[in-house]
Design an enzyme around this catalytic site. Structure first.
Site, PDB file in Angstrom:
ATOM      1  CD  GLU A  45      23.683  15.136   1.464  1.00  0.00           C
ATOM      2  OE1 GLU A  45      23.008  14.473   2.263  1.00  0.00           O
ATOM      3  OE2 GLU A  45      23.415  15.242   0.254  1.00  0.00           O
ATOM      4  CD  GLU A  68      25.924  12.236  -2.423  1.00  0.00           C
ATOM      5  OE1 GLU A  68      24.682  12.063  -2.444  1.00  0.00           O
ATOM      6  OE2 GLU A  68      26.605  12.162  -1.389  1.00  0.00           O
TER       7      GLU A  68
HETATM    8  C1  GAL Z   1      22.686  12.192  -0.394  1.00  0.00           C
HETATM    9  C2  GAL Z   1      23.656  11.480   0.546  1.00  0.00           C
HETATM   10  C3  GAL Z   1      23.981  10.089   0.093  1.00  0.00           C
HETATM   11  C4  GAL Z   1      22.752   9.372  -0.336  1.00  0.00           C
HETATM   12  C5  GAL Z   1      22.101  10.151  -1.428  1.00  0.00           C
HETATM   13  C6  GAL Z   1      20.896   9.462  -1.991  1.00  0.00           C
HETATM   14  O1  GAL Z   1      21.993  13.174   0.255  1.00  0.00           O
HETATM   15  O2  GAL Z   1      24.828  12.206   0.683  1.00  0.00           O
HETATM   16  O3  GAL Z   1      24.640   9.385   1.102  1.00  0.00           O
HETATM   17  O4  GAL Z   1      21.898   9.253   0.754  1.00  0.00           O
HETATM   18  O5  GAL Z   1      21.697  11.398  -0.915  1.00  0.00           O
HETATM   19  O6  GAL Z   1      20.497  10.132  -3.125  1.00  0.00           O
END
Ligand code: GAL
Length: 735
Positions: free
Chosen positions: A389, A450
């Site tokens: 990110e 994710e």
């Molecule tokens: C993303 C990140 C993860 C975690 C997640 C929580 O932005 O890559 O490490 O923080 O959000 O939803």
């Protein structure tokens, strides 16, 4: 000639930065993997693990050098360290997630006692990835992975890279890169060959290589290759066939002066614009992100716990891929992924922030260390070479991609961003999609790396409605990803709840983002994954309810929410009391693309109808007209039993082995009672110690502690008590 000796035993540890004059008596005896501090499972601060500590090891060489060189290999140390042998500084390392080695030959006392000292800095140093800004997870500290001693001849094999090609044809080809180092002052004439063995250990084919001459001090990579004419099994998800390639090096008059082996698989893995293909077969990727974190011990989990996580992902959750968010993980975890057919997206350390050029230098080194360590694992199908990110950085990511392709031309790269329109320098567009659906890709191949997570944190003791919605969100995204040809799959955030910094999580230093709690015990969302398991492997039927109508919104009446069942059955019958309430089918309207959609029983009416005198319910799962599974829900939600279960019946007496002890308070049908916040007390007899809080208040009706062995064999009995219920116990043999 080449020999590896475990160096995990007999360390001395002091949680302070002390001079060599400090007597050993001030230290504690420890075995690796080791956490620099044991913490509660939550409600502690990251400041508590941030300090410099001293590890010491006094040792005599387990065998004479006989002209060989001696290295010490660290699989990882959080976060930076300096290493001294007999007062000489042999080296330093910055970064907690990749391996490093030092040459001890010139300083080791071959005959006498040696003193090795590691000055370990576990602070969150802004000059080392992932730090420099905020980070949503804790890193913890310690010599938290294995350490070994490695004896090698003066001219030695440093590493192997095994590649397979044309695996879908009748004659696959194999290539092995052998990196050689000649540390001797003389030229070396070598002959190289290799052979491959199958899983049963039978040698199936031998390949002769060229004669090689290495000048004094020369390092060189020699490639051996040939067609594989023997029949082979391909590495696949359901049949993860592994092979071993052993390189044999002959020098001078010695036909076998050294050997080195690497496990590998014959498989072709490729992300295309219309999907991910394994051995030519299109597979929709469905998985979860995994941190390497555990309650109490931070990152210092031994082999058995590492392997268990892979098993949970593959067998309990039915995932076909895991992302090692956000760093290279334990070799034990990756070995298990190879053995059981679980695909891996592995990535370099980092979280949103990119530091200065020195910091970026560590990142590039991490790319190299990760790929050189792991490129023989058939389970790894893509390298993540972008800081998770982070903003675009053309120079850095052009460099990480070029390095990855040079070190491993056989695998594609990816990198994870959270905004579409970010520069596409990799082969696979990794995208964290928090839209609660799946957005149309802007670049392909596209992989959702994710989703979920902070969009809907959910605790095991949350009101049922929230836990159901949490599950449905996972189901909706997996369903949509399954239906999009230009999306290769979706990897949810995340496998289990994890400890984090104050800027994130629920204030108690936990992000409740998992489909499981931090003890790896399921929430309803876990059942969305589990229910995708092929019913031929095992039938799954999980009710998404705690069956307490009065706990539902609207008093359980209409306008409440639906009751879902997560199952791979093709129909279910719901009996309330003795009467058939209805037959229900997978909700293909709401979830047209999931192979096994959740099944909607109906609105709150079911509950309302029985609100005054709730009878027991029975859910019967059918497949092809046959009953394959049944689930009971009891009306009386009072605590019925305290359960205590160990994941293993046998442990190793190596002072480091651990197993999980799950404890629950359940109703008469064996379901956890999410509101049973009862105090459980443990007693341990025998050669092992409890790692956990004792007594412990149950969380959502369930929790776990861990058992760690000592250097002694025997029988361990653990007893658990809670008021008003019979005690529970388990027995484990330590060998
Ligand atoms: C993303 C990140 C993860 C975690 C997640 C929580 O932005 O890559 O490490 O923080 O959000 O939803």
């Amino acid at each position: 000639m080449r020999k590896i000796v475990s160096f995990n035993d007999d360390w001395l540890y002091l949680a302070e930065d002390v001079p060599v004059s400090t007597p050993d008596i001030a230290f504690e005896h420890v075995t690796l993997p080791h956490s620099n501090i044991t913490l509660p499972h939550r409600n502690f601060d990251n400041i508590e693990y941030q300090f410099i500590s001293t590890y010491r090891k006094r040792f005599r060489l387990p065998e004479a050098l006989q002209g060989r060189r001696l290295f010490i290999d660290f699989d990882g140390a959080l976060m930076a360290c300096e290493v001294f042998l007999n007062g000489h500084r042999v080296g330093e390392h910055e970064g907690g997630f990749t391996p490093f080695s030092f040459d001890l030959t010139d300083y080791v006392d071959e005959k006498g006692e040696n003193l090795l000292v590691v000055r370990l800095d576990s602070t969150e140093r802004p000059d080392i990835p992932p730090y420099g800004f905020v980070v949503d997870y804790l890193t913890f500290g310690g010599l938290y992975r294995d350490v070994s001693l490695r004896y090698v001849p003066v001219c030695f094999i440093d590493n192997l890279f095994v590649r397979t090609f044309d695996v879908l044809t009748a004659t696959p080809r194999i290539e092995v890169d052998v990196r050689l180092k000649n540390t001797a002052g003389l030229e070396q004439k070598l002959a190289l060959s290799f052979f491959i063995e199958n899983q049963a250990g039978a040698a199936i084919q031998q390949f002769d290589g060229p004669a090689v001459t290495l000048a004094p001090g020369e390092e060189s990579v020699v490639t051996l290759s040939g067609p594989v004419t023997e029949a082979i099994d391909r590495w696949s998800l359901n049949h993860p066939a592994l092979y071993v390639a052993t390189v044999v090096l002959a020098s001078g008059s010695q036909p076998i002066s050294q050997r080195m082996s690497a496990s590998f698989g014959f498989r072709e893995a490729v992300f295309r614009h219309d999907g991910f293909y394994l051995n030519g077969e299109k597979i929709k990727l469905r998985g979860l992100n995994r941190h390497q974190l555990y309650p109490y011990i931070g990152a210092a989990a031994p082999e058995r716990l590492q392997r268990k996580d892979a098993d949970i992902l593959r067998y309990e959750l039915g995932c076909n891929i895991v992302r090692t968010s956000h760093y290279p993980q334990s070799p034990h975890f990756l070995n298990r992924c190879d053995e059981i057919g679980l695909l891996v997206f592995e990535e370099i350390p980092g979280w949103q922030h990119i530091g200065d050029s020195d910091w970026q230098g560590i990142s590039l080194r991490d790319v190299e260390a990760m790929i050189v360590r792991d490129r023989n694992h058939p389970s790894i199908v893509v390298w993540g070479v972008r800081i998770n990110e982070s903003m675009d950085n053309e120079a850095l990511y052009t460099a990480t991609n070029a390095l990855a392709h040079q070190l491993d031309p056989t695998r594609q790269t990816s990198g994870v961003r959270y905004f579409l329109g970010s520069q596409f320098l990799e082969d696979v567009y990794g995208f964290n999609d928090f839209s609660n659906t799946v957005v149309e890709p802007s670049n392909t191949p596209h992989l959702v790396t994710e989703f979920g997570g902070h969009m809907f944190p959910t605790k095991t003791w949350d009101q049922e409605e929230r836990q159901v919605e949490h599950a449905l969100r996972h189901a909706r995204v997996q369903d949509r990803a399954a239906g999009m040809d230009n999306v290769t799959g979706a990897i949810g955030w995340c496998m289990f709840d994890y400890n984090t910094h104050v800027e994130f999580g629920s204030g108690d230093r936990v992000c409740y983002h998992g489909v499981m709690d931090m003890f790896r015990l399921p929430k309803f969302a876990a059942y969305v994954y589990e229910s995708q398991i092929d019913p031929d492997v095992r039938p799954v039927l999980r009710a998404g309810t705690f069956y307490a109508p009065g706990d539902r919104s609207n008093g359980g009446a209409d306008g409440g929410y639906d009751f879902y069942i997560f199952t791979n059955c093709d129909e279910v019958e719901v009996f309330v009391g003795e009467s058939l309430w209805g037959r229900c089918f997978p909700d293909r309207d709401a979830f047209p693309h999931l192979r096994y959609p959740p099944l909607k029983v109906g609105e709150g009416q079911l509950w309302y109808a029985h609100r005054l005198r709730v009878p027991a319910a029975r859910i019967v799962g059918y497949r092809n007209g046959q009953v394959v599974i049944e689930e009971r829900l009891v009306a009386n939600k009072l605590p019925h039993a305290l359960l205590l279960q160990a994941d293993d019946t046998e442990l190793k007496a190596d002072g480091a082995d651990m197993t999980r002890l799950v404890f629950k308070v359940v109703d008469a049908a064996g379901h956890r009672l999410p509101q049973a916040h009862m105090i459980v007390t443990f007693e341990v007899e025998g050669p092992a110690e409890l790692v956990g809080e004792n007594p412990f208040p149950l969380i959502g009706g369930q929790a776990a502690a861990y058992l760690r062995t000592r250097h002694a064999i025997g029988t361990v009995t653990v007893k658990a008590h809670t008021p008003r219920l019979p005690a529970a116990s388990v027995t484990i043999t330590v060998r």
